[in-house]
Design an enzyme around this catalytic site. Structure first.
Site, PDB file in Angstrom:
ATOM      1  N   HIS A 157       1.058  -1.102  -0.102  1.00  9.66           N
ATOM      2  CA  HIS A 157       0.236   0.060  -0.166  1.00  9.66           C
ATOM      3  C   HIS A 157       0.698   1.388   0.108  1.00  9.66           C
ATOM      4  O   HIS A 157       0.864   2.488   1.152  1.00  9.66           O
ATOM      5  CB  HIS A 157      -1.009   0.743   1.203  1.00  9.66           C
ATOM      6  CG  HIS A 157      -0.368  -0.008   2.521  1.00  9.66           C
ATOM      7  ND1 HIS A 157      -0.431  -0.539   3.773  1.00  9.66           N
ATOM      8  CD2 HIS A 157       0.596   0.423   2.836  1.00  9.66           C
ATOM      9  CE1 HIS A 157      -0.227  -0.902   4.293  1.00  9.66           C
ATOM     10  NE2 HIS A 157       1.298   0.061   3.856  1.00  9.66           N
ATOM     11  N   HIS A 204      -0.854   4.245   9.907  1.00  9.53           N
ATOM     12  CA  HIS A 204       0.217   4.450  10.280  1.00  9.53           C
ATOM     13  C   HIS A 204       0.962   6.121  10.753  1.00  9.53           C
ATOM     14  O   HIS A 204       0.747   7.355  11.042  1.00  9.53           O
ATOM     15  CB  HIS A 204       1.016   5.018   8.728  1.00  9.53           C
ATOM     16  CG  HIS A 204       0.892   3.705   7.693  1.00  9.53           C
ATOM     17  ND1 HIS A 204      -0.102   3.569   7.301  1.00  9.53           N
ATOM     18  CD2 HIS A 204       2.229   3.374   7.334  1.00  9.53           C
ATOM     19  CE1 HIS A 204       0.031   2.444   6.495  1.00  9.53           C
ATOM     20  NE2 HIS A 204       1.693   2.242   6.258  1.00  9.53           N
ATOM     21  N   GLU A 386       4.405  -5.133   8.371  1.00 14.01           N
ATOM     22  CA  GLU A 386       3.124  -5.064   7.858  1.00 14.01           C
ATOM     23  C   GLU A 386       2.434  -6.549   7.395  1.00 14.01           C
ATOM     24  O   GLU A 386       1.540  -6.757   7.275  1.00 14.01           O
ATOM     25  CB  GLU A 386       3.203  -4.046   6.470  1.00 14.01           C
ATOM     26  CG  GLU A 386       3.479  -2.695   7.596  1.00 14.01           C
ATOM     27  CD  GLU A 386       3.650  -1.003   6.076  1.00 14.01           C
ATOM     28  OE1 GLU A 386       3.161  -0.171   6.712  1.00 14.01           O
ATOM     29  OE2 GLU A 386       3.821  -1.659   5.180  1.00 14.01           O
TER      30      GLU A 386
HETATM   31  C1  DHB Z   1       6.075   3.427   1.824  1.00 15.52           C
HETATM   32  C2  DHB Z   1       5.448   1.861   2.088  1.00 15.52           C
HETATM   33  C3  DHB Z   1       4.533   1.590   3.135  1.00 15.52           C
HETATM   34  O1  DHB Z   1       4.122   0.799   3.528  1.00 15.52           O
HETATM   35  C4  DHB Z   1       4.379   2.678   4.463  1.00 15.52           C
HETATM   36  O2  DHB Z   1       3.182   2.965   4.561  1.00 15.52           O
HETATM   37  C5  DHB Z   1       5.159   4.143   3.794  1.00 15.52           C
HETATM   38  C6  DHB Z   1       5.826   4.678   2.357  1.00 15.52           C
HETATM   39  C7  DHB Z   1       7.674   3.894   0.886  1.00 15.52           C
HETATM   40  O3  DHB Z   1       8.126   2.758   0.512  1.00 15.52           O
HETATM   41  O4  DHB Z   1       7.615   4.847   0.984  1.00 15.52           O
HETATM   42 FE    FE Z   2       3.257   0.889   5.152  1.00 16.41          FE
END
Ligand code: DHB
Ligand code: FE
Length: 467
Positions: A157, A204, A386
């Site tokens: 995501h 988050h 995650e």
């Molecule tokens: C990124 C990936 C994530 O799952 C997230 O929550 C925030 C940033 C990334 O790869 O930048």
């Molecule tokens: Fe994430």
């Protein structure tokens, strides 16, 4: 198989559960407003005018004006909320409780001094024909259940994927490679749109901050606004919930020993909206309802893969107990795959581990539940944790309840999107009549183009990605 609510028949008693909470939401929130001294003053000065500010039902409003606590309880009120009304009118808890018994204040006080109300004859177990409720957990699926769990969908995501869509960058070579992996899914999703998605993700530090750290949240509300995570809210539709089904799931899952946190109002962040965008594209409205299920993976301790898998099983038992309208239900797991967003080890990607995770998720979910936190973090990066979210959808599938193994409809893996390895999988239960013909035709056309031009399917997709 109906849902157990044995407490509903306890004489002279209303139990405050998720259904009552939904019914009494505004009444209880109105009561809470009286915790502020200035609101108490305004309310007492002009009760009608103050009540005009609250969208109460006529029955709730009348009950408040009559100070009729029984009527308020019947309309979804709970005594701890309602006690703020009583307190505002100078009533003690003894006066409030006594007012609901049909006794005079003095008679009720004297009864309490005399040892209180005797339980004999006032109990459920004293009623004719009472049998104790079963506490057995079903390990087999319910045939012909009205709520059919058809497909599980898993995806990363990454917020930058949402930004690429929102900023019109999907045709750039870097992003084309990512979106190519969702072409099949877009077509499939049009043919197999569910009525509701139970969408497992992790918040988050958006809806939840250091004030409250709930391990498993179930969204029981009707509406979830899109969060502003610092860049402004994404220009995507808000999310429609399904309070009735969520209340049912809450009831069943908590009786199944999972202590969910029930949340009626929260914003939803990229963990939920990016997967919806990936699968449904740019739309005016999401094509189905969504029950958000955010899992804490921000602050340790976080739940284990085993615990997530068991929660999935509890959710499946809940779905099997649903006796409401027929529903096509999908469960999605989002987050991952390997990524680390912090410290000198940022950028860590472990392709072998990610693919082993996918293999086990498909064919050996019980084995996967043995993998410890340390394993996820050590091998797949600190934010790779995650991936425990994905175990919830898998635990709910038919083969974990004596049914057939899922069919693998689509699998995709690509590095990178931003800091992350993108993984995506669609698998379906045998009960699902899954129409993959149109989606498979898309894939077939790509392979034909690749054959003709003597290039790889990946190169063919990059050369031409239909909008
Ligand atoms: C990124 C990936 C994530 O799952 C997230 O929550 C925030 C940033 C990334 O790869 O930048
Ligand atoms: Fe994430």
């Amino acid at each position: 198989m109906a849902l157990d609510k044995p407490y509903q028949n306890i004489p002279g008693t209303i139990i405050f559960d998720a259904d009552q909470a939904r019914k009494g939401y505004q009444l209880n929130q109105f009561s809470m407003s009286l915790m502020a001294p200035e609101n108490r003053e305004r309310y007492l000065a002009d009760r009608e005018a103050y009540l005009d500010e609250w969208p109460l039902t006529p029955a709730q409003r009348q009950a408040v004006l009559d100070l009729d606590l029984n009527a308020m309880m019947a309309e979804g009120g709970n005594i701890y909320f309602l006690s703020k009304i009583g307190a505002t009118h100078g009533m003690s808890f003894q006066q409030m409780a006594g007012s609901m018994t049909g006794m005079s204040e003095a008679a009720y006080r004297d009864m309490m001094i005399g040892g209180g109300r005797r339980p004999e004859g006032a109990r459920l177990k004293d009623l004719d024909g009472w049998t104790p409720p079963s506490t057995e957990k079903s390990e087999v699926m319910r045939p012909d259940a009205p709520a059919r769990f058809t497909s599980a969908l898993f995806t990363s995501h990454v917020p930058a994927i949402g930004a690429a869509m929102d900023l019109g960058k999907t045709e750039e070579p870097y992003w084309k490679k990512v979106f190519a992996g969702y072409e099949w899914t877009r077509t499939w999703a049009r043919e197999n749109t569910p009525d509701v998605i139970i969408l497992v993700y992790n918040d988050h530090a958006t809806a939840f901050d250091s004030n409250i750290i709930p391990t498993f949240v179930l969204g029981t509300g009707a509406h979830y606004p899109v969060a502003d995570e610092g860049y402004g809210p994404r220009p995507v539709p808000d999310v429609k919930g399904y309070p009735e089904l969520a209340a049912h799931i809450a009831q069943s899952v908590i009786q199944d020993d999972f202590d969910l946190t029930l949340v009626n109002e929260m914003v939803v962040d990229h963990g939920l909206t990016v997967p919806l965008s990936l699968v449904f594209g740019d739309v005016e409205e999401w094509p189905c309802r969504v029950i958000p299920l955010p899992v804490n993976v921000v602050q340790y301790p976080v739940p284990s893969g085993r615990r997530c898998y068991e929660l999935g099983k509890a959710i499946r038992r809940a779905l099997d107990k649903w006796d409401g309208e027929p529903l096509n239900v999908q469960i999605w797991g989002t987050g991952g795959m390997s990524h680390q967003l912090q410290g000198p080890r940022a950028g860590l990607i472990n392709q072998e581990w990610d693919n082993a995770f996918l293999d086990h998720l498909i064919a050996d979910p019980m084995g996967l539940t043995e993998w410890s936190h340390m394993e996820y973090v050590d091998e797949a990066g600190s934010e790779g944790i995650e991936l425990v979210d994905w175990l919830i959808a898998r635990g709910a599938m038919d083969d974990q309840f004596g049914g057939g193994a899922p069919e693998v409809n689509h699998r995709f893996y690509h590095v990178p999107a931003s800091n992350t390895a993108v993984g995506h999988l669609v698998i379906s239960n045998p009960v699902a009549v899954v129409d993959t013909a149109a989606a498979d035709a898309v894939e077939f056309a790509v392979e034909e183009r690749a054959d003709e031009a003597e290039i790889t399917p990946e190169q063919a997709r990059e050369a031409e990605v239909p909008a």
